[in-house]
Write an enzyme that holds these catalytic residues in place. Structure first.
Site, PDB file in Angstrom:
ATOM      1  N   GLY A 141      -4.642  -4.104  -3.842  1.00 25.22           N
ATOM      2  CA  GLY A 141      -5.634  -3.061  -4.119  1.00 25.22           C
ATOM      3  C   GLY A 141      -4.832  -1.833  -4.486  1.00 25.22           C
ATOM      4  CG  HIS A 142      -2.059  -1.853  -7.004  1.00 24.91           C
ATOM      5  ND1 HIS A 142      -1.121  -2.370  -7.862  1.00 24.91           N
ATOM      6  CD2 HIS A 142      -1.806  -2.434  -5.798  1.00 24.91           C
ATOM      7  CE1 HIS A 142      -0.351  -3.218  -7.210  1.00 24.91           C
ATOM      8  NE2 HIS A 142      -0.760  -3.296  -5.959  1.00 24.91           N
ATOM      9  NE  ARG A 195       5.919 -31.175  -7.628  1.00 24.20           N
ATOM     10  CZ  ARG A 195       6.854 -32.001  -7.221  1.00 24.20           C
ATOM     11  NH1 ARG A 195       7.809 -32.379  -8.034  1.00 24.20           N
ATOM     12  NH2 ARG A 195       6.846 -32.470  -5.991  1.00 24.20           N
ATOM     13  NE  ARG A 230      -3.850   0.480   3.655  1.00 21.55           N
ATOM     14  CZ  ARG A 230      -4.082   1.320   2.649  1.00 21.55           C
ATOM     15  NH1 ARG A 230      -3.758   2.599   2.752  1.00 21.55           N
ATOM     16  NH2 ARG A 230      -4.637   0.891   1.535  1.00 21.55           N
ATOM     17  CG  ASN A 262      -2.741 -10.617  -2.606  1.00 22.26           C
ATOM     18  OD1 ASN A 262      -2.753 -10.403  -3.813  1.00 22.26           O
ATOM     19  ND2 ASN A 262      -1.704 -11.168  -2.008  1.00 22.26           N
ATOM     20  CD  GLN A 268       0.652  -8.761  -2.727  1.00 26.84           C
ATOM     21  OE1 GLN A 268       1.329  -9.399  -3.501  1.00 26.84           O
ATOM     22  NE2 GLN A 268      -0.591  -8.443  -3.000  1.00 26.84           N
ATOM     23  NE  ARG A 287      -7.445  -6.857   6.689  1.00 24.42           N
ATOM     24  CZ  ARG A 287      -6.488  -7.764   6.561  1.00 24.42           C
ATOM     25  NH1 ARG A 287      -6.172  -8.527   7.593  1.00 24.42           N
ATOM     26  NH2 ARG A 287      -5.838  -7.926   5.431  1.00 24.42           N
ATOM     27  CB  THR A 291      -9.867  -6.365   3.901  1.00 21.18           C
ATOM     28  OG1 THR A 291      -8.743  -5.609   4.364  1.00 21.18           O
ATOM     29  CG2 THR A 291      -9.377  -7.579   3.139  1.00 21.18           C
ATOM     30  CE  LYS A 298       2.304  -2.395  -4.390  1.00 20.77           C
ATOM     31  NZ  LYS A 298       2.092  -2.031  -2.969  1.00 20.77           N
ATOM     32  CG  ASP A 304      -1.893  -1.170   1.199  1.00 22.69           C
ATOM     33  OD1 ASP A 304      -2.239  -1.643   0.095  1.00 22.69           O
ATOM     34  OD2 ASP A 304      -2.261  -1.638   2.283  1.00 22.69           O
ATOM     35  CE  LYS A 340       0.429  10.367  -7.243  1.00 25.35           C
ATOM     36  NZ  LYS A 340       0.341  11.606  -6.519  1.00 25.35           N
ATOM     37  CE  LYS A 348      -1.436   7.905   1.978  1.00 21.78           C
ATOM     38  NZ  LYS A 348      -2.357   6.804   2.260  1.00 21.78           N
TER      39      LYS A 348
END
Ligand code: GDP
Ligand code: IMO
Ligand code: MG
Length: 425
Positions: free
Chosen positions: A41-42, A145, A304, A39, A223, A302, A300, A17, A14, A19, A330
């Site tokens: 979220g960009h 496999r 951070r 998983n 990630q 949630r 999610t 990336k 987060d 942006k 930021k």
């Protein structure tokens, strides 16, 4: 032969990336995701609108560039369909021509999601705090496999699917899980049909051909380095190689074809889910960072966890990735802070440590340097000439500590709120 530039997160994800990939896209012909799945979220913001991408590369909005979902990605057809359809509903034309998907990417099955939830529940207090998207189980099947790949859609898919599902159901049964996946499965199969309408390609050949034709490629990480399966804060990590080396395996490009490595970090630090976080602030300063930075997960929702910048972890991430350019995000979130802290070492068992250690327990004590804040609104600034002195001092301090120039400074979520510090000759 052109090289692949890589943009990846240096913290716990987060970092912003999405942006910056969007901002850099005009300089490239091809944008490609090399690992992770939904998983991620960009977030991208432009023209007063906000878009959240999960599996589709963040180069999708600028000027009809080719976007590739690489072999290292795990793809959930249901979530992919939702994501792609919302782009189409928003007026994005030509998605099916512009977006290519590797046949070697693995599929996330409905039962992978159930397994993710079941494994987390079984861990109890030691849970990872995953996004619940089935990432771990899908990568587990790949490595053991047993995986199902996008390319299987073109052959005996129902057989491959049934076999995988039966295996998963045995595990779920052994864990006494009760579930009903009929509805989920139905939607998932609609996703499968939708996926078939896209260009399913041998992406390693396609990308290498582009490079041979002197086309430029930007690889987008998901990630962050501290969530890497090998080098992150194991076991509180994701299940893929988020580091630069993951770009080679996740796209099929040689290490010699890696060009610039853009390492992206926040001017402070956040983490979602469980696991060590040495600079975490469980006080009102942490709350202030969370509030001003709107630090709530884009996948999610949630909250951070927030804390000061951690240079011990950042130096480690720079080393593992071979970062050539830094991007600081930021910085505007710190605009009102009187003082700003940066962690330069940890104290562990009474000893000062500057190298990121094998493992971190809760009693690690960060050693901070305190710098004066700039207490100036930076969100409308458009050039580095406008930077306040204290901000320049913070930047110089970071560049000196980290040994790499900060090429881009982001002063707000919008595409326009981006300051490129010095143009390349
Ligand atoms: P990613 O996963 O690395 O792409 O990052 P996310 O999109 O999950 O999280 C970054 C969040 O910060 C998003 O909500 C962005 O809109 C926002 N953001 C990005 N850059 C800046 C910035 O410079 N300032 C502020 N205030 N917000 C930013
Ligand atoms: P982007 O690309 C932040 C975290 C989860 C959890 C751990 C494992 O938006 O930066 P998983 O579902 O991958 O098995 O969860 O990793 N995590 C992320 N945290 N940003 C992300 O992606 C993340 N993807 C996974 O919160 O702690
Ligand atoms: Mg994110």
């Amino acid at each position: 032969m052109k090289k692949v530039d890589v943009l990846l997160g240096l913290q716990w994800g987060d970092e912003g990336k999405g942006k910056i990939v969007d901002v850099l896209t005009p300089n490239y012909d091809v944008i490609s995701r090399f690992q992770g799945g939904p998983n991620a979220g960009h977030t991208l913001e432009f023209n007063g609108r906000k878009h959240i991408l999960r599996s589709i590369p963040s180069g999708i909005f600028q000027g009809g560039k080719v976007n590739v979902i690489g072999n290292g990605v795990v793809l959930d057809p249901l979530l992919f369909k939702q994501e792609a359809e919302s782009l189409e509903a928003g007026g994005h034309n030509g998605l099916k021509k512009q977006l290519y998907i590797s046949k070697k990417a693995h599929l996330i099955l409905p039962t992978h999601r159930l397994l993710d939830t079941a494994y987390e529940a079984a861990k109890g207090a030691g849970k990872i705090g995953t996004t619940g998207k089935g990432i771990g189980p899908a990568y587990t099947d790949k490595v053991s496999r047993n995986g199902v790949r996008v390319g299987d859609l073109l052959h005996n898919f129902s057989e491959v699917y049934a076999k995988a599902k039966a295996r998963h159901e045995l595990i779920l049964k052994s864990m006494n899980c009760e579930y009903d996946i009929r509805e989920l499965e139905e939607q998932w199969f609609e996703g499968i049909e939708y996926l078939k309408e896209f260009n399913l390609i041998d992406s390693e050949h396609v990308i290498n051909k582009y490079l041979g034709e002197d086309k430029t490629v930007l690889a987008e990480g998901a990630q962050g380095t501290m969530l890497d399966i090998d080098f992150g804060s194991y076991p509180f990590v994701t299940s893929s190689n988020t580091v630069c080396a993951g770009c080679c395996t996740g796209l099929g490009v040689s290490p010699r074809s890696i060009g610039e490595v853009y390492g992206i970090f926040k001017a402070y630090c956040t983490r979602v889910g469980s696991g060590p976080f040495p600079t975490e602030l469980l006080d009102e300063t942490g709350d202030k960072l969370c509030e001003i930075g709107h630090e709530f997960g884009s996948v999610t929702g949630r909250r951070r966890r927030c804390g000061w910048i951690d240079l011990v972890a950042l130096k480690y991430a720079i080393m593992i990735n071979g970062v050539t350019r830094l991007i600081m995000m930021k910085s505007d979130v710190l605009d009102t802070f009187e003082t700003i802290k940066a962690c330069i070492a940890y104290v562990i068992d009474g000893k000062e440590v500057v190298e990121f250690p094998y493992s971190i327990s809760d009693d690690v004590e960060p050693v901070y340097v305190e710098l004066p804040g700039w207490q100036t609104d930076m969100t409308t600034m458009t050039s580095e000439d406008e930077f306040p002195e204290e901000f320049n001092n913070y930047l110089s301090f970071l560049e000196e500590e980290l040994g790499i120039p900060v090429k881009i400074v982001s002063v707000g979520p919008d595409r326009e709120q981006t300051i490129i510090r010095y143009e390349e000759q």
